[in-house]
Scaffold this motif. Sequence first.
Motif, PDB file in Angstrom:
ATOM      1  N   LEU A 133       0.855  -1.178   0.000  1.00  0.00           N
ATOM      2  CA  LEU A 133       0.000   0.000   0.000  1.00  0.00           C
ATOM      3  C   LEU A 133       0.893   1.230   0.000  1.00  0.00           C
ATOM      4  CD1 LEU A 133      -2.607  -1.094   2.736  1.00  0.00           C
ATOM      5  CD2 LEU A 133      -2.503  -1.721   0.319  1.00  0.00           C
ATOM      6  N   VAL A 134       0.722   2.097  -0.979  1.00  0.00           N
ATOM      7  CA  VAL A 134       1.607   3.257  -1.117  1.00  0.00           C
ATOM      8  C   VAL A 134       0.823   4.546  -0.926  1.00  0.00           C
ATOM      9  CG1 VAL A 134       3.217   2.033  -2.616  1.00  0.00           C
ATOM     10  CG2 VAL A 134       1.341   3.332  -3.636  1.00  0.00           C
ATOM     11  N   GLU A 135       1.586   5.614  -0.683  1.00  0.00           N
ATOM     12  CA  GLU A 135       1.010   6.892  -0.307  1.00  0.00           C
ATOM     13  C   GLU A 135       0.407   7.648  -1.485  1.00  0.00           C
ATOM     14  OE1 GLU A 135       0.324  10.012   2.611  1.00  0.00           O
ATOM     15  OE2 GLU A 135       1.079   7.991   2.872  1.00  0.00           O
ATOM     16  N   GLY A 136       1.131   7.719  -2.609  1.00  0.00           N
ATOM     17  CA  GLY A 136       0.668   8.562  -3.697  1.00  0.00           C
ATOM     18  C   GLY A 136       1.084   8.041  -5.057  1.00  0.00           C
ATOM     19  N   VAL A 152       3.116  -1.415   4.109  1.00  0.00           N
ATOM     20  CA  VAL A 152       2.500  -0.099   3.953  1.00  0.00           C
ATOM     21  C   VAL A 152       3.614   0.936   3.858  1.00  0.00           C
ATOM     22  CG1 VAL A 152       0.890   1.579   4.912  1.00  0.00           C
ATOM     23  CG2 VAL A 152       0.540  -0.866   5.332  1.00  0.00           C
ATOM     24  N   ILE A 153       3.735   1.575   2.714  1.00  0.00           N
ATOM     25  CA  ILE A 153       4.734   2.629   2.509  1.00  0.00           C
ATOM     26  C   ILE A 153       4.013   3.963   2.657  1.00  0.00           C
ATOM     27  CG2 ILE A 153       6.336   3.681   0.882  1.00  0.00           C
ATOM     28  CD1 ILE A 153       6.749   0.921  -0.353  1.00  0.00           C
ATOM     29  N   PHE A 208       8.237   4.092   6.844  1.00  0.00           N
ATOM     30  CA  PHE A 208       8.122   5.552   6.779  1.00  0.00           C
ATOM     31  C   PHE A 208       9.517   6.151   6.879  1.00  0.00           C
ATOM     32  CE2 PHE A 208       7.288   4.031  11.095  1.00  0.00           C
ATOM     33  CZ  PHE A 208       8.296   4.655  11.817  1.00  0.00           C
ATOM     34  N   GLN A 209       9.616   7.434   6.598  1.00  0.00           N
ATOM     35  CA  GLN A 209      10.915   8.093   6.551  1.00  0.00           C
ATOM     36  C   GLN A 209      11.636   7.980   7.903  1.00  0.00           C
ATOM     37  OE1 GLN A 209       8.025   9.694   5.657  1.00  0.00           O
ATOM     38  NE2 GLN A 209       8.227   9.593   3.432  1.00  0.00           N
ATOM     39  N   THR A 210      12.916   7.652   7.825  1.00  0.00           N
ATOM     40  CA  THR A 210      13.743   7.543   9.022  1.00  0.00           C
ATOM     41  C   THR A 210      14.976   8.432   8.862  1.00  0.00           C
ATOM     42  OG1 THR A 210      14.847   5.601   8.073  1.00  0.00           O
ATOM     43  CG2 THR A 210      12.972   5.191   9.545  1.00  0.00           C
ATOM     44  N   GLN A 211      15.755   8.529   9.915  1.00  0.00           N
ATOM     45  CA  GLN A 211      16.951   9.374   9.876  1.00  0.00           C
ATOM     46  C   GLN A 211      18.075   8.671   9.123  1.00  0.00           C
ATOM     47  OE1 GLN A 211      18.321  12.210  13.135  1.00  0.00           O
ATOM     48  NE2 GLN A 211      19.725  10.506  13.473  1.00  0.00           N
ATOM     49  N   TYR A 257      14.182   3.794   3.762  1.00  0.00           N
ATOM     50  CA  TYR A 257      13.016   3.205   4.428  1.00  0.00           C
ATOM     51  C   TYR A 257      12.247   2.280   3.479  1.00  0.00           C
ATOM     52  CZ  TYR A 257       9.771   6.632   2.244  1.00  0.00           C
ATOM     53  OH  TYR A 257       9.022   7.381   1.372  1.00  0.00           O
ATOM     54  N   ILE A 258      12.222   2.615   2.185  1.00  0.00           N
ATOM     55  CA  ILE A 258      11.542   1.757   1.217  1.00  0.00           C
ATOM     56  C   ILE A 258      12.383   0.519   0.921  1.00  0.00           C
ATOM     57  CG2 ILE A 258      10.795   1.595  -1.195  1.00  0.00           C
ATOM     58  CD1 ILE A 258       9.767   4.420  -0.995  1.00  0.00           C
ATOM     59  N   ALA A 259      13.700   0.691   0.777  1.00  0.00           N
ATOM     60  CA  ALA A 259      14.575  -0.458   0.530  1.00  0.00           C
ATOM     61  C   ALA A 259      14.482  -1.466   1.667  1.00  0.00           C
ATOM     62  CB  ALA A 259      16.017   0.018   0.348  1.00  0.00           C
ATOM     63  N   GLU A 260      14.449  -0.953   2.899  1.00  0.00           N
ATOM     64  CA  GLU A 260      14.334  -1.860   4.047  1.00  0.00           C
ATOM     65  C   GLU A 260      12.977  -2.561   4.052  1.00  0.00           C
ATOM     66  OE1 GLU A 260      15.053   0.683   7.350  1.00  0.00           O
ATOM     67  OE2 GLU A 260      17.257   0.559   7.208  1.00  0.00           O
ATOM     68  N   GLY A 261      11.933  -1.834   3.700  1.00  0.00           N
ATOM     69  CA  GLY A 261      10.608  -2.441   3.654  1.00  0.00           C
ATOM     70  C   GLY A 261      10.507  -3.515   2.587  1.00  0.00           C
ATOM     71  N   LEU A 262      11.059  -3.248   1.390  1.00  0.00           N
ATOM     72  CA  LEU A 262      11.025  -4.242   0.314  1.00  0.00           C
ATOM     73  C   LEU A 262      11.860  -5.467   0.672  1.00  0.00           C
ATOM     74  CD1 LEU A 262      11.293  -1.928  -2.837  1.00  0.00           C
ATOM     75  CD2 LEU A 262       9.231  -2.996  -1.886  1.00  0.00           C
ATOM     76  N   ALA A 263      12.997  -5.243   1.353  1.00  0.00           N
ATOM     77  CA  ALA A 263      13.824  -6.378   1.779  1.00  0.00           C
ATOM     78  C   ALA A 263      13.065  -7.243   2.778  1.00  0.00           C
ATOM     79  CB  ALA A 263      15.131  -5.872   2.387  1.00  0.00           C
TER      80      ALA A 263
END
Length: 749
Positions: free
Chosen positions: A511-514, A564-565, A628-631, A720-726
Amino acid sequence: MKICHFEIQNFRKLVATRIDVADQTTLFVGANNSGKTSAMTALRLFLVHPEQFALNDFTVSHFAPLNEIGKNWLDATDAPTLNDWISLLPSLDVWLDVAGDELHYVSSVLPYLDWVGGKLGVRLRLEPKDVGELWKRFLQARKEVCETQSMIPEDSTHLKSVKLWPESLVDFIGRDMKGLFTVRTYVLDPVKLELPIDGLAKPQELPGDALPVDGTPLDGLLRVQEIGAQRGFSDEEKATGKEDDPSIFVKRKLSIQLKKYYEKHLNPFDRPSLADMGALHAIEGAQSVFDEKLEECFEKALSEVQDLGYPGVTDPEIKIMTCIRPVEGLNHDAAVQYKVVPEGDENSPHLPEHFNGLGYQNLISMIFQLMGFRDGWMRSGKANKDLTPIEPILLVLVEEPEAHLHAQVQQVFIKKAFDVLRKHELLGENAKLSTQLIVSTHSSHVAHEINFAFLRYFRRLPAGMHGSTVPISAVINLSEVFGNADDTQRFVTRYLRAQHCDLFFADAAILVEGPAERMLVPHFIRSEQFKFLNHSFVTILEIGGSHAHRLKPLIEHLGLTTLVITDLDAYNANNKTSVLPELGKDQVTTNATLKTWVPAIDNIDALLASTDARTKIMDQLFAVRVAFQTQVGATVNGDNGNSIGSTFEDALVLENVEFFRDMPGDGLARAFREAIEVSSTVSALRAALFSILHSKAKKAELALDILEAANMHNLKPPTYIAEGLAWLQDRLEQRFVAINTQAAEVTPQ
């Protein structure tokens, strides 16, 4: 009277499965190998063709217990009973809702003498015809094996390794299932009916001394018809011994189907009525004229035969006569033709049926079959010679109607199929004659057209879950999600209808934001890093952080692993404004998904510090993770610093500064280039990007510019997306192993 539900036990991977049946159309959905076809096959075998059961229709984890029974038989002295088999035997429970004035249909299967209506159930169970006889035959077969093996010389080790039939009880019964097994019917107790738990049924146990019902009590009560999945229109008609056998529709030309329909319902020679007399008179006139022409044409040829001495005085004279039957006009390749110019005159060109597309042939074929099912059930036309009473229920099974059909025609078929089955003067709103249609599909277009409350979702479960040693299936009744018209359910229904229904067939969901994420995440997945993920069936839905949580009931019912991104959506509660996310500023998120679903935290500092809380693991296969966005570290014009993105776009720029510095394009692309050029620090660029993105920026245009870039392969996904996809890839790899690996070695030996 209607069918309420079926419960299938011990049939292939359907160990304990309830399938609720809707009043009109029920749709089976689910990923590949989830059990949809097994369910359709179980219904067909138990209700129509019990003689076609095979060994592999048993659940494979039951082979070992069956073989253990066989080992015990070798030493037994007393004839065995059926009790050892009961928990292993395939069965189908049929539950009906019967009105008080319909008791005459079910008099042979009443659960108690004072039963006056309501739920009524029967169990159809595949079991040995005679356990004692089976025992004797198995012992004799094993005795012959032992005698043969005893005759092998001791030095012939190569012969001793030869496997002789039967090696085991499973091996023995597999050779003659039809001769050894039969389907018997038992009455069930409505009081003991239990609801499923987590998609798995709780079928009631019959007492060991339960006696079967004489005969076949569902005959005269339930009429079952089927359209199979494989329909080859270019092949010859499949031979069959039964005219009403659904398998005759597996391979058939449209002309042959029309011929069958004509023979059963329209043929004027079959019990002619007054309305048929005009047609018969015309046929006789044509036959007389044709006979005269044939005599004239054959006169010379027959005289030559007479010159050879035949026929003689005692031989019968040859006479050429015709027998014109209109049905024969459909018995050739050109019987069904298509006009090349539909609005042309009668002399316009025509082409044979096989010149038309398979899609149209398939659609017309299925509609004619449905018409035939309906008219045969209602004894319409010439079928009224069937003097048996009309069954109160017509159950029609259709597998994969989407074969060869493009999307719009798929939708037309599923919308119209039930109407075709009810288009008869005795049907319509007649509640005493019920039609129930069950369809299995892999098509999101078919699912799109059905009320989602009528969907039955087949979910694959791995070995080890619910005590099973092999992968099994559970069935989820989606009326539990879509049955009430609250705000969330209305939103989900409308959203899925506006998007697509791939969720019901996918291995996982993102599920993506936009729109930018919707276009670019598939590109990230195609990289070498996510090779396994790229080969999985993952559906991507653009739903936004403020609405993704509304899918929670559906996702959790489906047990669908989901990533969920979304965005942090930092907010300053004091001045009530959206701000750049920063640590130590007592900021909160306005993102409903983060606040109410995963990780159910609203403080920005706590969100950024969370790790395990970002993942919600439900069971061995099902989990939900939020990204979600991280540091992360960033470098801008020589300045190194930490950065926290506020949206997908600024997080993407901050981790791909050089890519966006050189990327051509107007709109956001130009604004980003200029911001990078003038920003001397990471903080300055963050502020500039935040300002740009909150000025009604057209984010979709940026994604299109990126897709057009020649060096797009250099673009890295935000961390954050690369980590989620992994994470998602790892879950799918684990899932693949789980549903393709048995916890215990099971063989039919």
